[in-house]
Design a protein around this motif. Sequence first.
Motif, PDB file in Angstrom:
ATOM      1  N   ILE A  12      -1.418 -11.530   2.027  1.00 43.15           N
ATOM      2  CA  ILE A  12      -1.810 -12.925   1.868  1.00 43.15           C
ATOM      3  C   ILE A  12      -2.102 -13.299   0.724  1.00 43.15           C
ATOM      4  O   ILE A  12      -1.740 -14.578   0.463  1.00 43.15           O
ATOM      5  CB  ILE A  12      -2.953 -12.933   2.680  1.00 43.15           C
ATOM      6  N   PRO A  13      -2.742 -12.639  -0.480  1.00 48.45           N
ATOM      7  CA  PRO A  13      -2.850 -13.147  -1.559  1.00 48.45           C
ATOM      8  C   PRO A  13      -1.616 -13.483  -2.206  1.00 48.45           C
ATOM      9  O   PRO A  13      -1.560 -14.800  -2.910  1.00 48.45           O
ATOM     10  CB  PRO A  13      -3.464 -12.070  -2.492  1.00 48.45           C
ATOM     11  N   THR A  14      -0.733 -12.795  -2.238  1.00 47.27           N
ATOM     12  CA  THR A  14       0.738 -13.359  -2.851  1.00 47.27           C
ATOM     13  C   THR A  14       1.387 -14.737  -2.018  1.00 47.27           C
ATOM     14  O   THR A  14       1.659 -15.580  -2.682  1.00 47.27           O
ATOM     15  CB  THR A  14       1.872 -12.152  -2.434  1.00 47.27           C
ATOM     16  N   ILE A  15       1.141 -14.439  -0.705  1.00 47.88           N
ATOM     17  CA  ILE A  15       1.613 -15.888  -0.027  1.00 47.88           C
ATOM     18  C   ILE A  15       0.909 -17.032  -0.376  1.00 47.88           C
ATOM     19  O   ILE A  15       1.304 -18.099  -0.279  1.00 47.88           O
ATOM     20  CB  ILE A  15       1.391 -15.380   1.514  1.00 47.88           C
ATOM     21  N   MET A  16      -0.447 -16.881  -0.794  1.00 47.49           N
ATOM     22  CA  MET A  16      -1.302 -18.029  -0.993  1.00 47.49           C
ATOM     23  C   MET A  16      -1.037 -18.504  -2.650  1.00 47.49           C
ATOM     24  O   MET A  16      -1.248 -19.742  -2.621  1.00 47.49           O
ATOM     25  CB  MET A  16      -2.631 -17.893  -0.825  1.00 47.49           C
ATOM     26  N   ILE A  17      -0.814 -17.569  -3.324  1.00 49.73           N
ATOM     27  CA  ILE A  17      -0.981 -17.972  -4.877  1.00 49.73           C
ATOM     28  C   ILE A  17       0.422 -18.435  -5.283  1.00 49.73           C
ATOM     29  O   ILE A  17       0.538 -19.215  -6.320  1.00 49.73           O
ATOM     30  CB  ILE A  17      -1.660 -16.804  -5.762  1.00 49.73           C
ATOM     31  N   TRP A  22     -11.207 -18.732  -9.825  1.00 47.17           N
ATOM     32  CA  TRP A  22     -10.686 -20.032  -9.468  1.00 47.17           C
ATOM     33  C   TRP A  22     -11.109 -21.414 -10.200  1.00 47.17           C
ATOM     34  O   TRP A  22     -10.559 -22.531 -10.203  1.00 47.17           O
ATOM     35  CB  TRP A  22     -11.273 -20.395  -7.996  1.00 47.17           C
TER      36      TRP A  22
END
Length: 233
Positions: A205-210, A24
């Motif tokens: 979720i990682p794909t949806i967030m990034i 990050w």
Amino acid sequence: MEGLFIFARLLHIVGGFLALFVFWLPIITRKGGKLHTQIGWIYVFAMASVSITALYMGVYRLTWEPGHDPDTTAFSWFLLFIAILSGATAWYGLRVLRYKKRKRSHRQAIDYIFPILLLTSGIAISIYGWIIHFPLLQYFPVVGIFLGATQLQYWLTSPKRKSHWIVEHIVGMLSCCIATITAFVVFGAPRLLGVDSVSLFIWFIPTIMIVPLIIGFTTYYAKKLNGKPAEGN
């Protein structure tokens, strides 16, 4: 052979946690600044170790470990795909910087290997997932198929805008972050939390967030560089 596997797993864990700890920082630091570059290289080396060890462990589990149950086999194939995805996206993120001044289609054959591998492995793993009815393998490789196809398109065509290199750098490195966090969600988090099964939504979720970060950053920097056509096309 077992000792080498234990060492690879240890290196994989250390590299994975290091990548999770620092990924990050390049996102929030000034792009092109010293800190951004230094932390970025740490992340790249961490992900290189993760990718190489994941590739080895996936092959090891599929070829040398006896008595696989269907889920173990499926997760071993996913481990191989994550290795390819993380390696391909990190390589792409670096190479677009190396050739940011190019005016025509790219002619370095080495930069076509990863996109082709990412595209073909994504198709193959997805087909395999549908055959064995394993949702993670059915749907997640679509990310690799899309990225492999777009990387090939980028290298095969002449740049149209001044911002092409920074846009593609952001896409490559943030896509690598998707691989980093997804691998942790699939393999690490369930073990740390003592959870036997996780829903497909959690895995995505990682794909949806990034993805919104990718869209936001690329749009911002494209506008910042005015999106003017690159000279010499």
